[in-house]
Design a protein around this motif. Structure first.
Motif, PDB file in Angstrom:
ATOM      1  N   ARG A  74     -15.550  10.334   5.367  1.00 51.78           N
ATOM      2  CA  ARG A  74     -15.040   9.385   6.364  1.00 51.78           C
ATOM      3  C   ARG A  74     -13.552   9.559   6.636  1.00 51.78           C
ATOM      4  NH1 ARG A  74     -19.044   5.897   3.986  1.00 51.78           N
ATOM      5  NH2 ARG A  74     -20.484   5.260   5.608  1.00 51.78           N
ATOM      6  N   VAL A  75     -12.800   9.737   5.563  1.00 56.89           N
ATOM      7  CA  VAL A  75     -11.350   9.871   5.737  1.00 56.89           C
ATOM      8  C   VAL A  75     -11.028  11.144   6.524  1.00 56.89           C
ATOM      9  CG1 VAL A  75      -9.162  10.247   4.522  1.00 56.89           C
ATOM     10  CG2 VAL A  75     -10.741   8.492   3.716  1.00 56.89           C
ATOM     11  N   ARG A  79      -9.195  11.342  10.094  1.00 52.46           N
ATOM     12  CA  ARG A  79      -7.951  12.126  10.177  1.00 52.46           C
ATOM     13  C   ARG A  79      -8.028  13.126  11.319  1.00 52.46           C
ATOM     14  NH1 ARG A  79      -6.885  12.598   4.247  1.00 52.46           N
ATOM     15  NH2 ARG A  79      -5.162  11.168   3.933  1.00 52.46           N
TER      16      ARG A  79
ATOM     17  N   PHE B  39      -7.468  -6.492  12.001  1.00 54.18           N
ATOM     18  CA  PHE B  39      -7.969  -5.410  11.161  1.00 54.18           C
ATOM     19  C   PHE B  39      -7.658  -5.682   9.693  1.00 54.18           C
ATOM     20  CE2 PHE B  39      -7.112  -3.541  15.352  1.00 54.18           C
ATOM     21  CZ  PHE B  39      -8.375  -3.075  15.661  1.00 54.18           C
ATOM     22  N   SER B  73      -0.012   8.593   2.818  1.00 57.05           N
ATOM     23  CA  SER B  73      -1.378   9.134   2.827  1.00 57.05           C
ATOM     24  C   SER B  73      -1.673   9.886   4.118  1.00 57.05           C
ATOM     25  CB  SER B  73      -2.395   8.007   2.659  1.00 57.05           C
ATOM     26  OG  SER B  73      -2.413   7.558   1.328  1.00 57.05           O
ATOM     27  N   TRP B  75      -1.650   8.803   7.088  1.00 60.78           N
ATOM     28  CA  TRP B  75      -2.608   7.936   7.792  1.00 60.78           C
ATOM     29  C   TRP B  75      -1.787   7.033   8.710  1.00 60.78           C
ATOM     30  CZ3 TRP B  75      -7.728   8.491   7.597  1.00 60.78           C
ATOM     31  CH2 TRP B  75      -8.541   7.470   8.077  1.00 60.78           C
ATOM     32  N   THR B  77      -2.149   4.313  10.449  1.00 63.30           N
ATOM     33  CA  THR B  77      -2.325   2.890  10.734  1.00 63.30           C
ATOM     34  C   THR B  77      -2.385   2.036   9.465  1.00 63.30           C
ATOM     35  OG1 THR B  77      -4.701   3.344  10.843  1.00 63.30           O
ATOM     36  CG2 THR B  77      -3.521   3.204  12.935  1.00 63.30           C
ATOM     37  N   PHE B  87      -6.507   6.616  -2.085  1.00 62.28           N
ATOM     38  CA  PHE B  87      -6.636   6.086  -0.734  1.00 62.28           C
ATOM     39  C   PHE B  87      -8.106   6.069  -0.327  1.00 62.28           C
ATOM     40  CE2 PHE B  87      -6.658   7.107   3.933  1.00 62.28           C
ATOM     41  CZ  PHE B  87      -6.342   5.827   4.346  1.00 62.28           C
ATOM     42  N   ILE B  88      -8.603   4.901   0.034  1.00 64.17           N
ATOM     43  CA  ILE B  88     -10.011   4.753   0.421  1.00 64.17           C
ATOM     44  C   ILE B  88     -10.170   4.847   1.928  1.00 64.17           C
ATOM     45  CG2 ILE B  88     -12.041   3.251   0.346  1.00 64.17           C
ATOM     46  CD1 ILE B  88     -11.129   4.367  -2.392  1.00 64.17           C
ATOM     47  N   GLY B  89      -9.285   4.172   2.670  1.00 66.06           N
ATOM     48  CA  GLY B  89      -9.380   4.228   4.122  1.00 66.06           C
ATOM     49  C   GLY B  89      -8.757   3.016   4.774  1.00 66.06           C
ATOM     50  N   ASP B  92     -11.770   0.519   9.593  1.00 66.72           N
ATOM     51  CA  ASP B  92     -13.048   1.081  10.046  1.00 66.72           C
ATOM     52  C   ASP B  92     -13.854   1.614   8.873  1.00 66.72           C
ATOM     53  OD1 ASP B  92     -12.677   0.696  12.806  1.00 66.72           O
ATOM     54  OD2 ASP B  92     -11.432   2.485  12.926  1.00 66.72           O
ATOM     55  N   ILE B  93     -13.158   2.346   8.003  1.00 64.37           N
ATOM     56  CA  ILE B  93     -13.842   2.972   6.866  1.00 64.37           C
ATOM     57  C   ILE B  93     -14.302   1.917   5.863  1.00 64.37           C
ATOM     58  CG2 ILE B  93     -13.415   4.406   4.816  1.00 64.37           C
ATOM     59  CD1 ILE B  93     -11.864   6.317   6.697  1.00 64.37           C
ATOM     60  N   ARG B  95     -15.036  -1.161   6.494  1.00 69.17           N
ATOM     61  CA  ARG B  95     -16.183  -1.863   7.078  1.00 69.17           C
ATOM     62  C   ARG B  95     -17.446  -1.019   7.008  1.00 69.17           C
ATOM     63  NH1 ARG B  95     -15.153  -2.716  12.836  1.00 69.17           N
ATOM     64  NH2 ARG B  95     -15.910  -0.591  12.908  1.00 69.17           N
ATOM     65  N   GLU B  96     -17.327   0.263   7.366  1.00 68.46           N
ATOM     66  CA  GLU B  96     -18.490   1.159   7.314  1.00 68.46           C
ATOM     67  C   GLU B  96     -19.054   1.259   5.901  1.00 68.46           C
ATOM     68  OE1 GLU B  96     -18.065   5.109   8.885  1.00 68.46           O
ATOM     69  OE2 GLU B  96     -17.112   4.374  10.699  1.00 68.46           O
ATOM     70  N   MET B  97     -18.138   1.394   4.928  1.00 68.67           N
ATOM     71  CA  MET B  97     -18.588   1.522   3.535  1.00 68.67           C
ATOM     72  C   MET B  97     -19.248   0.241   3.058  1.00 68.67           C
ATOM     73  SD  MET B  97     -15.503   3.652   1.724  1.00 68.67           S
ATOM     74  CE  MET B  97     -16.386   3.870   0.168  1.00 68.67           C
ATOM     75  N   ALA B 100     -22.628   0.032   4.631  1.00 60.63           N
ATOM     76  CA  ALA B 100     -23.539   1.041   4.082  1.00 60.63           C
ATOM     77  C   ALA B 100     -23.847   0.793   2.609  1.00 60.63           C
ATOM     78  CB  ALA B 100     -22.937   2.439   4.265  1.00 60.63           C
ATOM     79  N   GLU B 102     -21.730   1.017   0.141  1.00 60.67           N
ATOM     80  CA  GLU B 102     -21.026   1.984  -0.706  1.00 60.67           C
ATOM     81  C   GLU B 102     -19.816   1.381  -1.410  1.00 60.67           C
ATOM     82  OE1 GLU B 102     -20.019   5.352   1.724  1.00 60.67           O
ATOM     83  OE2 GLU B 102     -22.048   5.471   2.526  1.00 60.67           O
TER      84      GLU B 102
END
Lengths: 105, 115
Positions: A74-75, A79, B39, B73, B75, B77, B87-89, B92-93, B95-97, B100, B102
């Motif tokens: 996902r990351v 990216r 967010f 990272s 990244w 935002t 770093f996990i995310g 968006d990530i 929420r998706e995880m 899902a 995860e």
């Protein structure tokens, strides 16, 4: 340039949507997506910090499905999208919600 | 050779120390009790829902951190979630995880979920 191109400026297309078109074009060129949806969500954020006066294109929702994302986490996927849209993210775009998937997911 | 593990930049050092010293860290806009961005609020809501203790760092209080976290990272935002220094995310990530299923095992593996 002396090419007369104002015809496309005064037809139905308004100034709104320029950034969305750029995002669409760049993602299409970079990922050859089988599915791509770019939604301008700016109106939802009118009035809060960073959203400007609510008249600009600042918040977008992107859903992109491409074989380029197969095998990436996902990351890494996000990216890759951020990298392609680096200029937009540094400029007009305040927030970008990204859903990047590989075909079949 | 560039060594990024022990940053000389004090802001990078602060971030590195913060994510190293706390099991769950969320760099966010506003504070957990009062997020100032939808967010950030979403991630806080998910963490609260799971009962995970976390440290919230309000990037609006310090422009150096607000900029520094983007390079830390690579990244662009905020929010950014870190678990055990990793770093996990962003929202968006996370929420998706969460959707899902995860996220729960991720925290459970680290012993970060309440009984």
């Amino acid at each position: 340039m002396s090419v007369k191109s104002y015809g496309s400026r005064i037809d139905g297309a308004s100034e709104m949507g320029v950034v969305a078109d750029t995002i669409r074009d760049k993602l299409t060129a970079a990922f050859a997506p089988v599915e791509l949806a770019v939604t301008d969500e700016s109106w939802r954020h009118a009035g809060h910090a960073g959203a400007g006066d609510g008249s600009g294109e600042t918040h977008f929702d992107v859903r992109v499905v491409s074989a380029a994302f197969t095998g990436l986490g996902r990351v890494a996927r996000q990216r890759a999208v951020n990298e392609v849209l680096r200029v937009e993210l540094a400029g007009p775009v305040h927030a970008l919600s990204i859903k990047a998937a590989a075909p079949g997911e | 050779m560039t060594e990024v593990q022990t940053p000389a930049d004090p802001v990078q050092a602060f971030i590195s120390e913060t994510v190293g010293a706390n099991p769950v860290v969320l760099f966010m806009k506003g504070v957990p009790e009062q997020p100032r961005c939808g967010f950030s609020a979403l991630v806080v809501q998910i963490l609260d829902h799971m009962g995970v203790d976390f440290v919230g760092i309000d990037v609006l209080q310090d422009d150096d951190i607000r900029q520094g976290i983007k390079t830390y990272s690579d990244w662009p935002t905020v929010p950014q979630l870190y678990v055990k220094g990793e770093f996990i995310g962003g929202s968006d990530i996370v929420r998706e995880m969460f959707q899902a299923g995860e996220l729960k095992p991720l925290f459970a593996e680290q012993g970060l979920l309440p009984d």
